[in-house]
Design a protein around this motif. Structure first.
Motif, short mmCIF file in Angstrom:
data_model
loop_
_atom_site.label_atom_id
_atom_site.label_comp_id
_atom_site.label_asym_id
_atom_site.label_seq_id
_atom_site.Cartn_x
_atom_site.Cartn_y
_atom_site.Cartn_z
N ASN A 81 0.87 -1.22 0.03
CA ASN A 81 0.02 0.05 0.13
C ASN A 81 0.94 1.20 -0.13
O ASN A 81 0.45 2.29 0.53
N THR A 83 3.58 3.07 -2.58
CA THR A 83 4.06 2.95 -4.15
C THR A 83 5.40 3.91 -4.56
O THR A 83 5.88 3.72 -5.77
N THR A 85 5.40 6.91 -5.17
CA THR A 85 5.30 7.61 -6.29
C THR A 85 4.34 8.95 -5.79
O THR A 85 3.58 8.70 -4.98
N LEU A 117 4.59 11.48 -11.09
CA LEU A 117 3.51 11.42 -12.05
C LEU A 117 3.13 12.89 -12.41
O LEU A 117 2.66 13.66 -11.51
N CYS A 119 1.03 15.99 -13.87
CA CYS A 119 -0.31 16.11 -14.34
C CYS A 119 -0.46 17.41 -14.56
O CYS A 119 -0.35 18.55 -14.03
N LEU A 127 -10.47 19.17 -14.98
CA LEU A 127 -9.12 18.30 -15.17
C LEU A 127 -8.48 17.98 -13.80
O LEU A 127 -7.99 16.97 -13.49
N GLU A 130 -10.33 15.29 -12.00
CA GLU A 130 -9.98 14.33 -12.53
C GLU A 130 -8.58 13.46 -12.25
O GLU A 130 -8.54 12.55 -11.98
N TYR A 131 -7.47 14.50 -12.19
CA TYR A 131 -6.29 13.87 -11.87
C TYR A 131 -6.06 13.66 -10.64
O TYR A 131 -5.33 12.57 -10.25
N ALA A 133 -8.75 12.38 -8.72
CA ALA A 133 -9.13 10.89 -8.39
C ALA A 133 -8.28 9.93 -9.12
O ALA A 133 -8.10 8.85 -8.58
N GLN A 136 -5.25 9.31 -6.80
CA GLN A 136 -5.65 8.35 -5.68
C GLN A 136 -5.92 6.98 -5.85
O GLN A 136 -5.63 6.15 -5.10
N GLN A 137 -6.70 6.84 -7.24
CA GLN A 137 -7.03 5.45 -7.35
C GLN A 137 -5.60 4.58 -7.91
O GLN A 137 -5.26 3.46 -7.95
N ASN A 138 -4.49 5.44 -8.31
CA ASN A 138 -3.18 5.05 -8.50
C ASN A 138 -2.56 4.95 -7.45
O ASN A 138 -1.21 4.57 -7.27
N LYS A 139 -3.22 5.27 -6.14
CA LYS A 139 -2.67 4.82 -4.83
C LYS A 139 -1.00 5.49 -4.90
O LYS A 139 -0.21 4.80 -4.34
N ASP A 155 -9.37 13.28 -1.02
CA ASP A 155 -9.54 12.07 -0.21
C ASP A 155 -9.08 12.31 1.00
O ASP A 155 -7.58 12.65 0.95
N GLN B 70 -13.23 3.23 -5.16
CA GLN B 70 -12.34 3.47 -6.19
C GLN B 70 -11.38 2.32 -6.50
O GLN B 70 -10.87 1.57 -5.66
N VAL B 71 -11.22 2.04 -7.77
CA VAL B 71 -10.25 1.04 -8.13
C VAL B 71 -9.04 1.07 -7.85
O VAL B 71 -8.59 2.25 -7.91
N SER B 73 -5.39 0.49 -8.80
CA SER B 73 -4.89 0.72 -10.11
C SER B 73 -3.51 -0.47 -9.96
O SER B 73 -3.12 -1.32 -11.07
N ASN B 106 2.45 14.98 -22.53
CA ASN B 106 1.33 14.89 -21.55
C ASN B 106 -0.06 14.81 -22.09
O ASN B 106 -0.89 14.29 -21.85
N MET B 116 1.57 9.99 -17.29
CA MET B 116 2.89 10.19 -17.43
C MET B 116 3.86 10.12 -16.24
O MET B 116 3.72 10.88 -15.49
N LEU B 117 4.76 9.31 -16.22
CA LEU B 117 5.82 9.32 -15.30
C LEU B 117 6.88 10.23 -15.86
O LEU B 117 7.45 9.78 -17.08
#
Lengths: 348, 348
Positions: A81, A83, A85, A117, A119, A127, A130-131, A133, A136-139, A155, B70-71, B73, B106, B116-117
């Motif tokens: 849990n 990453t 990142t 990452l 954005c 946007l 969206e980023y 979200a 967050q789901q990209n943990k 979150d 949220q999924v 990833s 991007n 994008m990393l």
DNA sequence: CATTTTTCACGAAACGTTTCATGAATATTG
DNA sequence: CAATATTCATGAAACGTTTCGTGAAAAATG
């Protein structure tokens, strides 16, 4: 009958996968363990630098080299849990201040072995959301954001560090000392012999830190007894308003400005162009100071005389706060000192 | 005795975890399934937009909203071996050409819902290699790289798109038409009435595409019968060499240049400064053309007359090629057309 | 109405790690 | 030398998804 047919398919599929072994996919820890003749957990320990008996370690390391094994960060991330990142939300990467921020934040993250990452939001509140979200789901382990969405929903579990805009008591904000910067600009213009100055800025309904440049400038002018005027562009008004404002004043000898403070270097650049079109010389007739510390090509001399934001320090502080474990110890607002730099558009 | 003690610890741990339920962690598909009273697979289908009976879909969607699900990833990536992430390797983000590339890549990735990393390498071959390894173990779906490490080792399984440098027949390379750009610069200088021109460039031992600017320029000069000289800085030589070279020629009336083509805008900027220090006016005495299409603040007017690289198209092409399934259909080299833009350092 | 076919939700297995209880082997002690 | 304590490799379980064989229910057919 049909059922039998299905079973045959199922069996043949199994046969197929056995035949293929795992010829194409990347080697896993299991493969390394088999190759080295040790247990899965032992490989994990070696990979993570945990204490392992020397002979085991050597065999595992050999197997890793032989198979060219690489850990799968996604499996790691799923389990741990965490990453390693972070996401950076920023309007774009081509405006010098942003580009510099991106560069230095990337550097600060790299130093701590974190990935970034990027954005790029184009100032689009939708946007931005969206980023967030997505991050967050990209943990991601945290988000650093220079955002313009006043209603950004965050979150609670993902640490967030804001740049240049306070987003409530629970979210630390890093910024440069905009008030002091405005003050410094006023004092500098006074020191440079200006008698009548102006402050130009593009309006922003958002209550962000850079807005304090105005108050700082006013404060500086007042304390030096320097007369000033302000022109603040409202939403929807074009830059032409600045040209009109300048013409109005410059053609009237009495009110002519001999010093102008622009809220950003971008604007300063624009204004200098307008002045030159009006036949005025910079800095002989009018001295101009910008804000940000933009340099030609990012690392050469300053594009104009300017109040320099300490971008490397801002970046370092953001990352520091983001990765700091202790939530309580995070101050709500960090203000970093600015400085003045000569860039050819003032006398010194 | 001790064993019993261990067991008590183990049991109490289990009791503890049952007590805590999973109060703090984010909701999973399992939670959603329980909430909606459906199976795990059904939730997965709803999340991925696969066909599901209407009443089921509605209940699942409600549960998702209720739990704010949220999924993850990382779990997705682990299973699917696809991550919807690409890495971009680039020396830095503050040089305008790079900053622009970062921005447009991007954008192109975003359009396809890819993350994008960003990997800023500072021209460090070791860091480039580290980032490649990192990207691979991070299971990115592909890498776009503007790199300087001639020995970069690439995993065969991760698609790689190179910018500005051919890295072998299996790796597509996207670049602008550097040869045509050099030619265009020569022709432009000829058209603008130059009689004696120079080409200035910083040496690079690397055999990359931008090196073709030189051949293009020579070709252009020859076809127009325009006499030219070249000064190419070798590794370790300082920019002062350019100043010496210029002084040598400019002080000798016969050999004086009235047109200079610089291999990048950055260099052009430097050269213009040197010329001005020598008392020469640009463009009155010498016309200067750069390369890249650098604009003030990324989106305002050009910083000098220049050969413009089609950055948005380069970015789009890189992403297009990267995400294109069909490996065979990828051409080894894509050359995109350049254009000339006036930026005040030539007569037109 | 009986039979066959189709549909579709179910839930177990797998992805590649990390964690940790287990127990064998070794070291320490009396 | 026996008894106890320590060390440490082992391998099963779990992380949160996706995939896919299974079988019940619905639909189509005779």
């Amino acid at each position: 009958m049909i059922e039998v047919y299905y079973k045959i398919i199922a069996i043949s599929r199994k046969v197929w996968s056995v035949m293929m072994e795992k010829s194409n996919s990347a080697p896993t820890m299991k493969d390394v363990a088999k190759e080295a003749g040790v247990a899965l957990g032992t490989v994990s320990k070696v990979v993570n630098g945990l204490p392992v008996g020397e002979p085991y370690r050597i065999r595992v390391e050999e197997a890793i080299r032989k198979l060219n094994y690489q850990v799968n960060s996604y499996a790691q991330g799923l389990k741990a849990n965490r990453t390693h990142t972070a996401a950076l939300l920023i309007p774009n990467t081509y405006l010098p201040f942003f580009a510099s921020l991106v560069y230095h934040i990337n550097l600060a993250l790299l130093k701590r072995k974190y990935r970034m990452l990027l954005c790029s939001t184009d100032y689009d509140p939708g946007l931005e959301q969206e980023y967030v979200a997505m991050a967050q789901q990209n943990k991601v382990d945290g988000i650093i954001g220079l955002t313009y969405n006043p209603d950004l929903i965050l979150d609670e579990t993902t640490p967030f560090i804001a740049i240049d805009r306070s987003m409530g008591p629970r979210i630390p904000c890093v910024t440069s000392d905009n008030f002091a910067g405005g003050q410094l600009a006023a004092e500098k213009l006074a020191d440079l012999g200006c008698r009548n100055v102006a402050f130009l800025r593009i309006g922003s309904s958002l209550n962000n830190e850079p807005n304090k440049r105005k108050a700082g400038f006013e404060n500086g002018c007042l304390s030096r007894g320097l007369p000033y005027e302000m022109k603040i562009l409202n939403d929807g008004e074009s830059y032409e308003e600045f040209a009109l404002f300048l013409k109005e004043h410059m053609q009237n000898g009495k009110l002519a400005f001999d010093g102008i403070f622009c809220v950003t270097d971008t604007l300063a650049h624009l204004i200098i162009k307008m002045l030159s079109d009006m036949g005025l010389r910079v800095p002989e007739d009018v001295q101009v100071i910008g804000f940000d510390g933009t340099r030609h090509f990012g690392d050469q001399e300053y594009t104009c005389s300017t109040i320099v934001q300490p971008v490397p320090e801002i970046a370092e502080m953001c990352v520091e706060l983001l990765l700091q474990e202790n939530r309580q110890a995070k101050p709500p607002l960090v203000c970093l000192p600015v400085s003045y730099a000569y860039g050819g558009t003032t006398n010194k």
